[in-house]
Write a protein that holds these residues in place. Structure first.
Motif, PDB file in Angstrom:
ATOM      1  N   LEU A  32       0.543  -1.229  -0.319  1.00  0.00           N
ATOM      2  CA  LEU A  32       0.267   0.254   0.221  1.00  0.00           C
ATOM      3  C   LEU A  32       0.496   1.038  -0.369  1.00  0.00           C
ATOM      4  O   LEU A  32      -0.035   2.197  -0.534  1.00  0.00           O
ATOM      5  N   ALA A  33       2.339   0.665   0.600  1.00  0.00           N
ATOM      6  CA  ALA A  33       2.892   2.019   0.809  1.00  0.00           C
ATOM      7  C   ALA A  33       3.056   3.097  -1.156  1.00  0.00           C
ATOM      8  O   ALA A  33       3.844   3.708  -0.802  1.00  0.00           O
ATOM      9  N   LYS A  34       3.206   1.272  -1.377  1.00  0.00           N
ATOM     10  CA  LYS A  34       3.820   1.546  -3.128  1.00  0.00           C
ATOM     11  C   LYS A  34       2.953   2.412  -4.026  1.00  0.00           C
ATOM     12  O   LYS A  34       3.227   2.242  -5.453  1.00  0.00           O
ATOM     13  N   LEU A  35       1.660   2.764  -3.690  1.00  0.00           N
ATOM     14  CA  LEU A  35       0.801   3.057  -4.509  1.00  0.00           C
ATOM     15  C   LEU A  35       0.447   4.450  -4.860  1.00  0.00           C
ATOM     16  O   LEU A  35       0.704   5.195  -3.796  1.00  0.00           O
ATOM     17  N   THR A  36       0.152   5.175  -5.699  1.00  0.00           N
ATOM     18  CA  THR A  36      -0.086   6.553  -5.705  1.00  0.00           C
ATOM     19  C   THR A  36      -1.316   7.017  -5.036  1.00  0.00           C
ATOM     20  O   THR A  36      -2.213   6.331  -5.134  1.00  0.00           O
ATOM     21  N   ASN A  52     -12.019   0.337  -8.991  1.00  0.00           N
ATOM     22  CA  ASN A  52     -12.074   0.874  -8.552  1.00  0.00           C
ATOM     23  C   ASN A  52     -10.964   1.868  -8.101  1.00  0.00           C
ATOM     24  O   ASN A  52     -10.005   1.776  -8.474  1.00  0.00           O
ATOM     25  N   GLN A  53     -11.099   2.436  -7.120  1.00  0.00           N
ATOM     26  CA  GLN A  53      -9.633   3.978  -7.399  1.00  0.00           C
ATOM     27  C   GLN A  53     -10.124   4.050  -5.050  1.00  0.00           C
ATOM     28  O   GLN A  53     -10.596   3.934  -4.930  1.00  0.00           O
ATOM     29  N   GLY A  54      -8.657   4.292  -5.120  1.00  0.00           N
ATOM     30  CA  GLY A  54      -8.208   5.110  -4.054  1.00  0.00           C
ATOM     31  C   GLY A  54      -7.820   3.513  -3.251  1.00  0.00           C
ATOM     32  O   GLY A  54      -8.276   2.877  -3.188  1.00  0.00           O
ATOM     33  N   ARG A  55      -6.201   4.133  -1.972  1.00  0.00           N
ATOM     34  CA  ARG A  55      -5.732   3.545  -1.880  1.00  0.00           C
ATOM     35  C   ARG A  55      -6.745   2.822  -0.428  1.00  0.00           C
ATOM     36  O   ARG A  55      -6.643   1.343   0.293  1.00  0.00           O
ATOM     37  N   GLU A  56      -7.787   3.590   0.019  1.00  0.00           N
ATOM     38  CA  GLU A  56      -8.587   2.778   1.023  1.00  0.00           C
ATOM     39  C   GLU A  56      -9.416   2.344   0.486  1.00  0.00           C
ATOM     40  O   GLU A  56      -9.847   1.060   0.404  1.00  0.00           O
ATOM     41  N   ARG A  57      -9.989   2.002  -0.879  1.00  0.00           N
ATOM     42  CA  ARG A  57     -10.443   0.868  -1.782  1.00  0.00           C
ATOM     43  C   ARG A  57      -9.359  -0.035  -1.728  1.00  0.00           C
ATOM     44  O   ARG A  57     -10.258  -1.711  -1.770  1.00  0.00           O
ATOM     45  N   ALA A  58      -8.286   0.277  -1.828  1.00  0.00           N
ATOM     46  CA  ALA A  58      -7.135  -1.352  -1.994  1.00  0.00           C
ATOM     47  C   ALA A  58      -7.354  -1.863  -0.799  1.00  0.00           C
ATOM     48  O   ALA A  58      -6.914  -2.359  -1.315  1.00  0.00           O
ATOM     49  N   GLN A  59      -6.821  -0.958   0.036  1.00  0.00           N
ATOM     50  CA  GLN A  59      -6.548  -2.088   1.375  1.00  0.00           C
ATOM     51  C   GLN A  59      -7.596  -2.688   1.762  1.00  0.00           C
ATOM     52  O   GLN A  59      -8.042  -3.503   2.019  1.00  0.00           O
ATOM     53  N   ARG A 113       4.384   5.099 -12.201  1.00  0.00           N
ATOM     54  CA  ARG A 113       4.605   6.039 -12.401  1.00  0.00           C
ATOM     55  C   ARG A 113       5.385   6.965 -11.896  1.00  0.00           C
ATOM     56  O   ARG A 113       5.486   6.303 -10.460  1.00  0.00           O
ATOM     57  N   GLY A 114       6.796   6.900 -11.897  1.00  0.00           N
ATOM     58  CA  GLY A 114       8.171   7.286 -11.327  1.00  0.00           C
ATOM     59  C   GLY A 114       8.217   6.227 -10.107  1.00  0.00           C
ATOM     60  O   GLY A 114       8.433   5.087 -11.356  1.00  0.00           O
ATOM     61  N   ASP A 115       8.437   6.194  -8.989  1.00  0.00           N
ATOM     62  CA  ASP A 115       9.135   5.024  -7.937  1.00  0.00           C
ATOM     63  C   ASP A 115       7.101   4.636  -7.394  1.00  0.00           C
ATOM     64  O   ASP A 115       7.628   3.940  -6.436  1.00  0.00           O
ATOM     65  N   LYS A 116       6.291   5.026  -7.850  1.00  0.00           N
ATOM     66  CA  LYS A 116       4.868   4.187  -6.984  1.00  0.00           C
ATOM     67  C   LYS A 116       4.521   3.429  -8.539  1.00  0.00           C
ATOM     68  O   LYS A 116       3.994   3.683  -9.604  1.00  0.00           O
ATOM     69  N   VAL A 117       3.107   2.600  -7.647  1.00  0.00           N
ATOM     70  CA  VAL A 117       2.562   1.566  -8.133  1.00  0.00           C
ATOM     71  C   VAL A 117       1.022   3.023  -9.011  1.00  0.00           C
ATOM     72  O   VAL A 117       0.448   3.358  -7.811  1.00  0.00           O
ATOM     73  N   SER A 118       0.694   2.641 -10.115  1.00  0.00           N
ATOM     74  CA  SER A 118      -0.441   3.898 -10.497  1.00  0.00           C
ATOM     75  C   SER A 118      -1.771   3.300 -10.346  1.00  0.00           C
ATOM     76  O   SER A 118      -2.767   3.764 -10.141  1.00  0.00           O
ATOM     77  N   ALA A 119      -1.742   2.134 -11.341  1.00  0.00           N
ATOM     78  CA  ALA A 119      -2.576   1.160 -11.696  1.00  0.00           C
ATOM     79  C   ALA A 119      -2.458   0.004 -11.463  1.00  0.00           C
ATOM     80  O   ALA A 119      -0.956  -0.489 -11.143  1.00  0.00           O
ATOM     81  N   TYR A 120      -3.237  -1.712 -10.675  1.00  0.00           N
ATOM     82  CA  TYR A 120      -3.072  -3.015 -11.264  1.00  0.00           C
ATOM     83  C   TYR A 120      -4.089  -3.988 -11.791  1.00  0.00           C
ATOM     84  O   TYR A 120      -5.547  -2.938 -11.019  1.00  0.00           O
ATOM     85  N   ARG A 121      -3.587  -4.684 -12.271  1.00  0.00           N
ATOM     86  CA  ARG A 121      -4.717  -5.257 -12.597  1.00  0.00           C
ATOM     87  C   ARG A 121      -4.516  -6.554 -12.864  1.00  0.00           C
ATOM     88  O   ARG A 121      -3.826  -6.726 -13.030  1.00  0.00           O
ATOM     89  N   GLU A 122      -6.240  -7.504 -12.523  1.00  0.00           N
ATOM     90  CA  GLU A 122      -5.592  -9.039 -12.254  1.00  0.00           C
ATOM     91  C   GLU A 122      -6.673  -9.470 -13.352  1.00  0.00           C
ATOM     92  O   GLU A 122      -7.870  -9.479 -12.884  1.00  0.00           O
ATOM     93  N   TYR A 123      -6.071 -10.503 -13.787  1.00  0.00           N
ATOM     94  CA  TYR A 123      -6.198 -11.484 -14.567  1.00  0.00           C
ATOM     95  C   TYR A 123      -6.668 -12.821 -14.244  1.00  0.00           C
ATOM     96  O   TYR A 123      -5.335 -13.847 -14.841  1.00  0.00           O
ATOM     97  N   LEU A 124      -7.310 -13.914 -13.885  1.00  0.00           N
ATOM     98  CA  LEU A 124      -7.503 -15.422 -13.823  1.00  0.00           C
ATOM     99  C   LEU A 124      -7.380 -16.436 -14.416  1.00  0.00           C
ATOM    100  O   LEU A 124      -8.150 -15.872 -15.038  1.00  0.00           O
ATOM    101  N   GLY A 125      -6.528 -17.459 -13.860  1.00  0.00           N
ATOM    102  CA  GLY A 125      -6.862 -18.248 -14.819  1.00  0.00           C
ATOM    103  C   GLY A 125      -8.605 -19.240 -14.458  1.00  0.00           C
ATOM    104  O   GLY A 125      -8.691 -19.607 -15.778  1.00  0.00           O
ATOM    105  N   VAL A 126      -9.007 -18.741 -13.934  1.00  0.00           N
ATOM    106  CA  VAL A 126      -9.606 -19.632 -13.363  1.00  0.00           C
ATOM    107  C   VAL A 126     -10.670 -19.120 -12.214  1.00  0.00           C
ATOM    108  O   VAL A 126      -9.812 -18.479 -10.960  1.00  0.00           O
TER     109      VAL A 126
END
Length: 132
Positions: A32-36, A52-59, A113-126
């Motif tokens: 979480l500390a690595k997120l924009t 989804n947007q925001g660190r709180e939503r990610a948490q 972006r710079g030294d942070k992660v600005s977005a995350y996407r996950e694609y599952l096989g199952v």
């Protein structure tokens, strides 16, 4: 397609290590500390399906993931792909769900972006129903 700069790869690899630690231990603070501040994420299923947007939503999302896999999850990187701003980790995952063995394949994409992660996407096989 332009290749990722060494800094982009380094930032993504450090973020992935923090992500893998969160999956294994349920402690997401390093990731979480690595997120924009304007971080976004996309997930294919469950109560966080879609964008989804925001660190709180990610948490909240990662807390839910940790409840689904209370014994943690091991991620094994199979391949890393990248362009100038996105790094994709193809992984195999292993854990247990309700006492039963769980294995999956996923592609986890980080936009850097710079030294942070600005977005995350996950694609599952199952897919299976998360929290439903």
């Amino acid at each position: 397609m332009p290749e990722a700069a060494p800094q982009t790869i380094q930032v993504a690899e450090e973020a992935f290590q923090a992500f893998a630690y969160g999956m294994a231990e349920g402690n997401w603070s390093l990731f979480l500390a690595k997120l924009t501040d304007d971080f976004t994420f996309w997930f294919p299923a469950g109560p966080f399906k879609g964008w989804n947007q925001g660190r709180e939503r990610a948490q909240d999302f990662f807390a839910m993931v940790s409840t689904l896999f209370p014994e943690g999850m091991t991620l094994t990187v199979q391949q890393v792909l990248s362009n100038s701003s996105t790094v994709i980790f193809e992984v195999r995952s292993q854990s247990t769900v309700k006492g039963q063995p769980y294995e999956n394949q996923a592609a986890i994409a980080f936009d850097i972006r710079g030294d942070k992660v600005s977005a995350y996407r996950e694609y599952l096989g199952v897919l299976f129903q998360f929290g439903q």
